[in-house]
Design a protein around this motif. Structure first.
Motif, PDB file in Angstrom:
ATOM      1  N   LYS A 108       0.841  -1.214   0.000  1.00 38.71           N
ATOM      2  CA  LYS A 108       0.000   0.000   0.000  1.00 38.71           C
ATOM      3  C   LYS A 108       0.865   1.249   0.000  1.00 38.71           C
ATOM      4  O   LYS A 108       0.552   2.240  -0.673  1.00 38.71           O
ATOM      5  CB  LYS A 108      -0.879   0.019   1.262  1.00 38.71           C
ATOM      6  N   ALA A 113       0.924   4.179  -2.728  1.00 37.74           N
ATOM      7  CA  ALA A 113       0.643   5.571  -2.367  1.00 37.74           C
ATOM      8  C   ALA A 113       1.772   6.488  -2.832  1.00 37.74           C
ATOM      9  O   ALA A 113       1.533   7.613  -3.276  1.00 37.74           O
ATOM     10  CB  ALA A 113       0.448   5.685  -0.858  1.00 37.74           C
ATOM     11  N   VAL A 136       0.803   6.225  12.677  1.00 39.34           N
ATOM     12  CA  VAL A 136      -0.197   6.370  11.618  1.00 39.34           C
ATOM     13  C   VAL A 136      -0.915   5.024  11.515  1.00 39.34           C
ATOM     14  O   VAL A 136      -0.269   3.979  11.601  1.00 39.34           O
ATOM     15  CB  VAL A 136       0.507   6.709  10.280  1.00 39.34           C
ATOM     16  N   ALA A 137      -2.212   5.041  11.335  1.00 38.65           N
ATOM     17  CA  ALA A 137      -2.961   3.775  11.245  1.00 38.65           C
ATOM     18  C   ALA A 137      -2.581   3.025   9.971  1.00 38.65           C
ATOM     19  O   ALA A 137      -2.292   3.644   8.946  1.00 38.65           O
ATOM     20  CB  ALA A 137      -4.460   4.063  11.258  1.00 38.65           C
ATOM     21  N   ASP A 185      -4.220   1.555   7.771  1.00 33.76           N
ATOM     22  CA  ASP A 185      -5.024   1.782   6.563  1.00 33.76           C
ATOM     23  C   ASP A 185      -4.928   3.238   6.107  1.00 33.76           C
ATOM     24  O   ASP A 185      -5.729   3.701   5.296  1.00 33.76           O
ATOM     25  CB  ASP A 185      -6.477   1.358   6.809  1.00 33.76           C
ATOM     26  N   GLN A 186      -3.952   3.967   6.651  1.00 36.31           N
ATOM     27  CA  GLN A 186      -3.812   5.369   6.244  1.00 36.31           C
ATOM     28  C   GLN A 186      -2.396   5.686   5.777  1.00 36.31           C
ATOM     29  O   GLN A 186      -1.798   6.682   6.181  1.00 36.31           O
ATOM     30  CB  GLN A 186      -4.193   6.282   7.405  1.00 36.31           C
ATOM     31  N   GLU A 194      -1.460   6.844   3.124  1.00 35.43           N
ATOM     32  CA  GLU A 194      -1.391   8.147   2.428  1.00 35.43           C
ATOM     33  C   GLU A 194      -0.985   9.246   3.404  1.00 35.43           C
ATOM     34  O   GLU A 194      -0.293  10.187   3.038  1.00 35.43           O
ATOM     35  CB  GLU A 194      -2.737   8.521   1.781  1.00 35.43           C
ATOM     36  N   GLU A 195      -1.450   9.098   4.652  1.00 34.72           N
ATOM     37  CA  GLU A 195      -1.117  10.085   5.675  1.00 34.72           C
ATOM     38  C   GLU A 195       0.397  10.040   5.964  1.00 34.72           C
ATOM     39  O   GLU A 195       1.030  11.084   6.122  1.00 34.72           O
ATOM     40  CB  GLU A 195      -1.937   9.799   6.944  1.00 34.72           C
ATOM     41  N   ARG A 225       2.088  11.785   3.197  1.00 30.25           N
ATOM     42  CA  ARG A 225       1.929  13.235   3.334  1.00 30.25           C
ATOM     43  C   ARG A 225       2.923  13.782   4.381  1.00 30.25           C
ATOM     44  O   ARG A 225       3.587  14.789   4.156  1.00 30.25           O
ATOM     45  CB  ARG A 225       0.484  13.564   3.749  1.00 30.25           C
TER      46      ARG A 225
END
Ligand code: FAD
Lengths: 314, 247
Positions: A305, A309, B228-229, B231-232, B234-235, B238
């Motif tokens: 993932k 991303a 960060v979780a 499933d995140q 993307e965070e 970032r």
């Protein structure tokens, strides 16, 4: 004056050489003296461009086409003596390490290897270096008139400006005692110590067959690959990827540790990394204490993932 | 062939790193000393393997340091050294230490001088090169393999992004790292034998230190991990882009 040895690999001036040039030029500014570079062998770029990093002159000794520490040290030490250099700087790279030690003996100059910052010249000449495999720093005073320093890769940021260096080429010949029989390059490897980003994985990956996702992540980030010691010991990965107290010590801008518990001996070799990201399914893994960012989760789900991303955002 | 293996005493890899006397001295209180892993696992064990293949080789060990180094030398003798030499001077200056070793090499007529790639406390990586230069000998650094063919050493060493096979006539200085041999544990017979093996103490050659340690400091503590979780991701991307500004 400051004399800076710029490594090249097969004719290419390395990034760590640009770091060391920037560093040597800064020492020169600090001491109010000029900095010049020395290059041994043929290079495939225009050396006058090194002026952009602040050196006024580049001494190029042409002729030798293979590295030989014993012969190169004589050439560099002679040049330092001829130019009356007060500081000679090297990169603490595979080649620089061997040269700095020999040159310091030839010049009977105090040596600090693995420097991480500019010297403190307010009283004397004190250089900060990494010790205890990255667990601490020592400030070492060099007590001789001539000083030799080797700078850790990735410890000093390259600064580019304007300028053109005067290139002075001199042919030389050497008679190396060591005969190079053969050499092999492992395909496409980025030198680990010079990688700005390193992706590293441990026993949590379960087996060598699962390294595909680690390599993909490294590819998107143009990162070097590393691993923990048991992974190298089990021959899941080559020895040169083993980082830590008894492996390679690195200090990249970003270190991503996947399925590595963060044992003290592992941390020792990587904790000078500027930013550490840890991915581990165990929230109690000691590595989280040394990390800047972390994900508690299964690497087999998180890593693909993360790669996606990063690709998406690029 | 006479082999000299350089042995350094270092704190155990799990030892706490702390400083005393206003951060000018390493706090050795309660520290367990070990043979520097590179010296033991790779340099010494390879020397022992060479001797196992050819019993005519002699393995001498050298450590520069005070009497605290003797248990370490005994352990190295237990693993398989024949004789040990301790040069009685405590110094943290590589030039002073290299001078002592070079003096012993010169007087002892050694053919092969082995060191570890670096010590895990000073991380100097300079001793082998210094000794080689003092004696004008060739030096193969960061070797991962070593074979002897009569008086010719064939060593594979690490180069940027690969390996190089070198050949050189002895005498030669070689620094060893991972790949050269596998760690061993001394057996009971070795430990018994080590008690009566010669351990000679020699006084140092006169030499002035070229450097001095002024102080130590610890790296700044980390601010603490930002989680960060899973499933995140993307965070995380970032944060790496916008906060850490590194990807
Ligand atoms: C003298 C000495 C020197 C040493 N030198 C070094 C050295 O230089 N370098 C080094 O690395 N080690 C070194 N070690 C070994 C060190 O002590 C540790 O044993 C080693 O670092 C552990 O490697 P690891 O983290 O890969 O494995 P483990 O400790 O087994 O950790 C595996 C981790 O993976 C996690 N995990 C498992 N499955 C998953 C999953 N699906 N997703 C996410 N996470 C998962 C687990 O929670 C665990 O935290 C040395 C030891 C000694 C005694």
């Amino acid at each position: 004056m400051i004399l800076i040895y710029a490594d090249n690999i097969n004719g290419t001036i390395k990034k760590s050489s640009l770091e060391v040039i920037t560093y040597g030029v800064a020492i020169g500014k600090q001491l109010g003296t000029e900095a010049q570079a020395i290059v041994v062998g043929a290079v495939n770029s225009d050396l006058s461009e090194l002026g952009k990093y602040g050196v006024s002159t580049v001494h190029q000794l042409t002729g030798p086409d293979t590295f030989d520490a014993q012969a190169f040290s004589k050439l560099i030490a002679d040049k330092a003596t001829e130019l009356d250099a007060s500081v000679v700087v090297f990169s603490h790279s595979l080649m620089g390490k061997a040269l700095a030690a020999r040159v310091s003996v030839r010049l009977k100059a105090g040596l600090v290897t693995g420097a991480v910052a500019l010297p403190d010249t307010t009283s004397g000449f004190v250089v900060k270096k990494s010790v205890f495999s990255g667990k601490a720093f020592a400030n070492i005073r060099i007590q001789t008139p001539v000083k030799v320093i080797s700078l850790n890769p990735n410890a000093y940021t390259v600064a580019v400006g304007e300028g053109e260096a005067n290139v002075m080429a001199t042919p030389v010949s050497i008679q190396p005692a060591v005969k190079v029989i053969s050499n092999s390059k492992s395909s496409g490897d980025r030198t680990l110590t010079e990688s700005e980003i390193v992706v590293s994985a441990g026993r949590g990956m379960k087996g060598p067959e699962n390294w595909g996702m680690i390599e993909e992540l490294a590819d998107v980030l143009q990162a070097g690959l590393a691993c923990s010691r048991p992974v190298a010991d089990a021959h899941w990965r080559p020895h040169h990827e083993h980082v830590g107290q008894t492996g390679v010590a690195i200090a990249p801008n970003l270190y991503i540790a996947i399925g590595i518990s963060g044992a003290i001996q592992h941390l020792a070799g990587v904790n000078r990394s500027k930013v550490i990201v840890v991915i581990n399914k165990d929230p109690e893994a000691p590595f989280f204490k040394a990390a800047d960012y972390g994900i508690v989760g299964d690497a087999f789900e998180v890593v693909p993932k993360l790669t996606a991303a990063l690709k998406a955002g690029a | 062939m006479k082999i000299l293996v350089c042995i350094s005493k270092t704190p155990d890899t799990t030892a706490k790193i702390a400083f005393t006397d206003n951060n000018t001295k390493y706090d050795a209180n309660g520290v367990q000393w070990i043979i520097n892993p590179y010296d033991e696992w790779y340099a010494l064990v390879r020397a022992i393997e060479l001797k196992e293949a050819d019993a005519s080789h002699a393995i001498h060990l050298i450590s520069v340091g005070n009497a605290d180094a003797e248990p370490i030398l005994r352990k190295a003798l237990a693993l398989g050294g024949d004789e040990a030499i301790r040069v009685n001077i405590d110094s943290d200056d590589a030039y002073v230490i290299a001078t002592q070793i070079a003096t012993v090499v010169k007087d002892g007529g050694y053919d092969l001088i082995l060191t570890g790639k670096e010590t895990i406390d000073h991380n100097g990586s300079s001793l082998g090169g210094m000794v080689a230069e003092m004696l004008d000998l060739p030096y193969i650094s960061l070797a991962t393999k070593l074979e002897m063919d009569g008086s010719v050493a064939k060593a594979t060493r690490e180069i940027d992004g690969g390996q190089e096979l070198d050949e050189v006539a002895t005498p030669v200085v070689i620094s060893a790292q991972k790949g050269m041999a596998e760690a061993r544990i001394p057996n009971m017979r070795g430990i018994m034998a080590a008690r009566t093996k010669p351990l000679k103490v020699v006084e140092p050659a006169a030499c002035e230190a070229l450097t001095a340690t002024v102080s130590f400091e610890m790296p700044p503590a980390k601010a603490g991990v930002k989680l960060v979780a899973p499933d995140q991701v993307e965070e995380l991307v970032r944060l790496l882009r916008e906060e850490a500004k590194i990807v």
